[in-house]
Design a protein around this motif. Structure first.
Motif, mmCIF file in Angstrom:
data_model
loop_
_atom_site.group_PDB
_atom_site.id
_atom_site.type_symbol
_atom_site.label_atom_id
_atom_site.label_comp_id
_atom_site.label_asym_id
_atom_site.label_seq_id
_atom_site.Cartn_x
_atom_site.Cartn_y
_atom_site.Cartn_z
ATOM 1 N N HIS A 284 0.808 -1.207 0.000
ATOM 2 C CA HIS A 284 0.000 0.000 0.000
ATOM 3 C C HIS A 284 0.847 1.266 0.000
ATOM 4 N N THR A 285 2.132 1.166 0.303
ATOM 5 C CA THR A 285 3.000 2.335 0.344
ATOM 6 C C THR A 285 4.302 2.011 -0.353
ATOM 7 N N TYR A 286 4.654 2.815 -1.353
ATOM 8 C CA TYR A 286 5.866 2.595 -2.146
ATOM 9 C C TYR A 286 6.628 3.911 -2.188
ATOM 10 N N LEU A 287 7.656 4.009 -1.367
ATOM 11 C CA LEU A 287 8.490 5.203 -1.310
ATOM 12 C C LEU A 287 9.810 4.937 -2.026
ATOM 13 N N MET A 288 10.252 5.887 -2.823
ATOM 14 C CA MET A 288 11.512 5.746 -3.550
ATOM 15 C C MET A 288 12.355 6.990 -3.323
ATOM 16 N N SER A 289 13.607 6.785 -2.953
ATOM 17 C CA SER A 289 14.490 7.920 -2.692
ATOM 18 C C SER A 289 15.187 8.354 -3.971
ATOM 19 N N LEU A 290 15.418 9.649 -4.064
ATOM 20 C CA LEU A 290 16.161 10.222 -5.182
ATOM 21 C C LEU A 290 17.532 10.717 -4.727
ATOM 22 N N GLU A 291 17.568 11.356 -3.561
ATOM 23 C CA GLU A 291 18.823 11.872 -3.009
ATOM 24 C C GLU A 291 18.862 11.620 -1.508
ATOM 25 N N LEU A 292 20.054 11.316 -1.012
ATOM 26 C CA LEU A 292 20.249 11.210 0.431
ATOM 27 C C LEU A 292 20.445 12.594 1.025
ATOM 28 N N ALA A 293 21.072 13.473 0.243
ATOM 29 C CA ALA A 293 21.281 14.884 0.565
ATOM 30 C C ALA A 293 21.350 15.607 -0.778
ATOM 31 N N PRO A 294 21.204 16.946 -0.800
ATOM 32 C CA PRO A 294 21.253 17.664 -2.073
ATOM 33 C C PRO A 294 22.516 17.331 -2.867
ATOM 34 N N GLY A 295 22.345 16.854 -4.098
ATOM 35 C CA GLY A 295 23.476 16.528 -4.958
ATOM 36 C C GLY A 295 24.080 15.170 -4.703
ATOM 37 N N VAL A 296 23.499 14.386 -3.804
ATOM 38 C CA VAL A 296 24.014 13.050 -3.488
ATOM 39 C C VAL A 296 22.965 12.012 -3.886
ATOM 40 N N PRO A 297 23.032 11.474 -5.126
ATOM 41 C CA PRO A 297 22.034 10.494 -5.571
ATOM 42 C C PRO A 297 22.011 9.275 -4.652
ATOM 43 N N PHE A 298 20.809 8.769 -4.402
ATOM 44 C CA PHE A 298 20.672 7.636 -3.477
ATOM 45 C C PHE A 298 19.442 6.838 -3.859
ATOM 46 N N PRO A 299 19.571 5.912 -4.814
ATOM 47 C CA PRO A 299 18.411 5.113 -5.205
ATOM 48 C C PRO A 299 18.098 4.042 -4.167
ATOM 49 N N ALA A 300 16.906 4.071 -3.660
ATOM 50 C CA ALA A 300 16.460 3.049 -2.714
ATOM 51 C C ALA A 300 14.948 2.996 -2.764
ATOM 52 N N ALA A 301 14.386 1.858 -2.414
ATOM 53 C CA ALA A 301 12.934 1.695 -2.398
ATOM 54 C C ALA A 301 12.513 1.127 -1.057
ATOM 55 N N LEU A 302 11.416 1.644 -0.539
ATOM 56 C CA LEU A 302 10.850 1.168 0.715
ATOM 57 C C LEU A 302 9.365 0.881 0.464
ATOM 58 N N LEU A 303 8.964 -0.361 0.694
ATOM 59 C CA LEU A 303 7.588 -0.776 0.445
ATOM 60 C C LEU A 303 6.966 -1.309 1.727
ATOM 61 N N MET A 304 5.698 -0.997 1.929
ATOM 62 C CA MET A 304 4.978 -1.458 3.121
ATOM 63 C C MET A 304 3.717 -2.209 2.718
ATOM 64 N N ALA A 305 3.416 -3.273 3.442
ATOM 65 C CA ALA A 305 2.188 -4.034 3.226
ATOM 66 C C ALA A 305 1.660 -4.526 4.570
ATOM 67 N N ASP A 306 0.349 -4.534 4.716
ATOM 68 C CA ASP A 306 -0.259 -5.113 5.909
ATOM 69 C C ASP A 306 -0.156 -6.636 5.834
ATOM 70 N N ASP A 307 -0.050 -7.275 6.986
ATOM 71 C CA ASP A 307 0.159 -8.722 7.021
ATOM 72 C C ASP A 307 -0.557 -9.303 8.238
ATOM 73 N N GLU A 308 -0.581 -10.625 8.323
ATOM 74 C CA GLU A 308 -1.172 -11.322 9.459
ATOM 75 C C GLU A 308 -0.090 -12.123 10.178
ATOM 76 N N TRP A 309 -0.254 -12.294 11.473
ATOM 77 C CA TRP A 309 0.656 -13.152 12.225
ATOM 78 C C TRP A 309 0.498 -14.601 11.743
ATOM 79 N N PRO A 310 1.593 -15.353 11.624
ATOM 80 C CA PRO A 310 1.459 -16.783 11.321
ATOM 81 C C PRO A 310 0.637 -17.477 12.406
ATOM 82 N N GLU A 311 -0.210 -18.399 11.992
ATOM 83 C CA GLU A 311 -1.083 -19.083 12.944
ATOM 84 C C GLU A 311 -0.296 -19.787 14.050
ATOM 85 N N ALA A 312 0.898 -20.286 13.719
ATOM 86 C CA ALA A 312 1.692 -21.043 14.690
ATOM 87 C C ALA A 312 2.086 -20.203 15.899
ATOM 88 N N VAL A 313 2.192 -18.875 15.730
ATOM 89 C CA VAL A 313 2.624 -18.024 16.845
ATOM 90 C C VAL A 313 1.463 -17.219 17.417
#
Length: 224
Positions: free
Chosen positions: A77-106
């Protein structure tokens, strides 16, 4: 949606608040049309409009759109992508979030309130640590080594993939899954620590309970 240094990324549709450094964008996943339009605009801004760059733009759009489509298909549901870590410092990274359920075993451990124990049992390969919100999170890391550049200029780099499994900040009877991809980094530890802090900042705002200034700020930032 681009941000300056140390911003809050607020995604109104999911009421997500996360503090990230540098410049990031939030890729909308509500529909293929919104994702496609956003990605085309973003690539044009980042690559440039020159005719000689048309092939590069097309490849970048196809790759990003494919990632967004696959992410939406598995419930991200959330897809964040970085362009720069600081001004002029390229930093490609992706952060994705999804809702989930606890495994039944735990589930019995969850029902007893032993969330750390549940994470350790469910993800024995992970490292479990308590976050600033008092809830534990299990982090699983994977590193792949490769090369950037060619010939004498080639350097050894790492691609880091992190997975975080944690009680959902809004409802600990459920889970939140966070996936981080960071390519071409010189070493893992400082970047792993950076994303530990970013993930630690994730908060799901409840419009009924959030302070008025938080609601106003969230409303001012569109999800796409």
């Amino acid at each position: 949606m681009t941000q300056d240094a140390n911003p809050d990324v607020k995604v109104l549709g999911r009421e997500v608040r996360v503090i990230v450094p540098g410049t990031w964008v939030n890729i909308p996943l509500e529909s293929a049309e919104k994702a496609g339009a956003f990605i085309k605009r973003l690539v044009r801004e980042q690559v440039g409009p020159a005719d000689r760059l048309a092939r590069m733009r097309r490849q970048a759009v196809e790759e990003m759109f494919g990632t967004a489509r696959d992410a939406a298909a598995i419930g991200v549901h959330t897809y964040l992508m970085s362009l720069e870590l600081a001004p002029g410092v390229p930093f490609p990274a992706a952060l994705l979030m999804a809702d989930d359920e606890w495994p039944e075993a735990v589930r019995p451990l969850v029902d007893d309130g032993d969330l750390a124990g549940a994470l350790k049992a469910a993800y024995p390969e992970g490292e479990v640590a308590v976050q600033s919100n008092g809830l534990p999170a299990a982090r699983i890391s994977e590193m792949t080594q490769g090369q950037a550049g060619e010939g004498e200029e080639a350097v050894e780099v790492l691609t880091m993939r992190l997975e975080y499994h944690m009680p959902h900040p809004a409802d600990s009877s459920k889970m939140l899954f966070v996936r981080v991809n960071v390519p071409d980094i010189p070493s893992a530890e400082p970047f792993a620590m950076l994303f530990d802090e970013i993930v630690d900042s994730i908060m799901f705002l409840d419009d009924r309970d959030a302070p008025a200034e938080d609601r106003a700020a969230a409303a001012a930032v569109p999800a796409g």
